[in-house]
Design an enzyme around this catalytic site. Sequence first.
Site, mmCIF file in Angstrom:
data_model
loop_
_atom_site.group_PDB
_atom_site.id
_atom_site.type_symbol
_atom_site.label_atom_id
_atom_site.label_comp_id
_atom_site.label_asym_id
_atom_site.label_seq_id
_atom_site.Cartn_x
_atom_site.Cartn_y
_atom_site.Cartn_z
ATOM 1 N N GLU A 1 44.312 44.239 20.314
ATOM 2 C CA GLU A 1 42.908 43.996 20.000
ATOM 3 C C GLU A 1 42.020 44.632 21.068
ATOM 4 O O GLU A 1 42.139 44.308 22.249
ATOM 5 C CB GLU A 1 42.615 42.499 19.952
ATOM 6 C CG GLU A 1 43.372 41.723 18.898
ATOM 7 C CD GLU A 1 43.041 40.246 18.946
ATOM 8 O OE1 GLU A 1 41.861 39.899 19.217
ATOM 9 O OE2 GLU A 1 43.959 39.433 18.742
ATOM 10 N N ARG B 1 45.054 49.132 41.369
ATOM 11 C CA ARG B 1 44.648 49.430 42.741
ATOM 12 C C ARG B 1 43.963 48.194 43.280
ATOM 13 O O ARG B 1 43.248 47.481 42.569
ATOM 14 C CB ARG B 1 43.696 50.637 42.799
ATOM 15 C CG ARG B 1 44.398 51.979 42.903
ATOM 16 C CD ARG B 1 45.149 52.128 44.213
ATOM 17 N NE ARG B 1 45.734 53.434 44.403
ATOM 18 C CZ ARG B 1 46.996 53.748 44.102
ATOM 19 N NH1 ARG B 1 47.784 52.841 43.565
ATOM 20 N NH2 ARG B 1 47.457 54.957 44.327
ATOM 21 N N GLU C 1 44.587 49.044 51.392
ATOM 22 C CA GLU C 1 45.291 50.317 51.201
ATOM 23 C C GLU C 1 44.367 51.438 50.727
ATOM 24 O O GLU C 1 44.783 52.598 50.704
ATOM 25 C CB GLU C 1 46.389 50.145 50.152
ATOM 26 C CG GLU C 1 47.439 49.130 50.504
ATOM 27 C CD GLU C 1 48.454 48.973 49.384
ATOM 28 O OE1 GLU C 1 49.599 49.420 49.560
ATOM 29 O OE2 GLU C 1 48.081 48.426 48.326
ATOM 30 N N HIS D 1 53.518 46.306 47.728
ATOM 31 C CA HIS D 1 53.394 47.588 47.022
ATOM 32 C C HIS D 1 54.771 48.182 46.709
ATOM 33 O O HIS D 1 55.099 49.299 47.112
ATOM 34 C CB HIS D 1 52.570 48.586 47.826
ATOM 35 C CG HIS D 1 51.882 49.595 46.947
ATOM 36 N ND1 HIS D 1 50.561 49.926 47.084
ATOM 37 C CD2 HIS D 1 52.336 50.347 45.906
ATOM 38 C CE1 HIS D 1 50.225 50.837 46.181
ATOM 39 N NE2 HIS D 1 51.295 51.107 45.448
ATOM 40 N N GLY E 1 55.940 48.524 43.516
ATOM 41 C CA GLY E 1 55.990 48.843 42.095
ATOM 42 C C GLY E 1 56.987 49.925 41.748
ATOM 43 O O GLY E 1 57.646 49.868 40.707
#
Length: 330
Positions: free
Chosen positions: A187, A234, A263, A289, A291
């Site tokens: 949606e 971010r 950062e 961090h 990821g």
Amino acid sequence: MSKRPKILVTQRIHEEVQRRLSVHGDLDMNDSPDPWPRAEIIRRAASATAIMGFMTDQVDTDLLHAAPDLEVVACALKGYDNYDVDACTQSGVWLSIVPDLLTEPTAELAIGLAIGLARHVRQGDAYMRTGDFAGWRTHFYGTGLHGSVAAVVGLGQVGSAIIQRLQGFGCARILGVDPGAVLEGVEASSLDVAMRQADYLFVAAPLTASSHHLVSDTQLGHARAGQLIINVGRGSVVDEGAVLRALQAGCIGGYAADVFGCEDWQLPGRPRCVSPDLLALDNTLFTPHIGSAVRAVRLAIEQSAADNIIAVLMGKTPPNAINAPEQIAA
């Protein structure tokens, strides 16, 4: 005999990638686990032909002026807000990124952070380590993704990958906040509506002038009661000070993040650390961090950055260039 190119690598990389690059130039690599100070990078860049850069680095006019022989900056990352694209182009320097290898592991971590925050994994782990566990008891009740309303802010590669994973959890509704993208089964929503309706708000937007502090006091003041916010985009897309105030006031249920405002080196007035007050709250969950911190993925990222460097040193266009300096040179 012509001088061999110097390839500056600001963080330690896999030996396999080192060997590949060494065929094409002399490697100057940071062997320390800590980033070089900026002054040290500028000093070493003075004779560099190529730089492989990372999240902790910043390439701007000052560095480029100090590096007259520089031909390419290959970022071993996707989000390049710490790198001045226009300055590189004006200096005749290629700038490349790694556009897609970070997507899957970052989306996986976003889901992990959401579950960890919602199910009180941090508190449960701490309780188990006290030695007081004596079997099942009625505590640490949380919420689940099944039957929830989830919203994703930013429908680029990472945001789309998060949605793909959410679709397997049986969410009642999935909202997408991105005026430039429409996804089937999602949606379309404004941020205001998502803040009011979502049980989970995933932030996957890049940092731009328009997205800076996109989630701020104004939006958080209208958040759905108990809302959990997960930021893997971010750090400065979310106003961390506003999040702290919202958590303290009970306006939202929790905050998880893998990215932080400290950062975002190019922003004037950025915080120098994660707020100790934010770290002290029980309803937060943070990772440093990580990821893309999957071994196979990190190797592939380094190989991709090396591909861009090698292409330039062989007189070719880097495959993942985001600028076109040859137009300036012409």
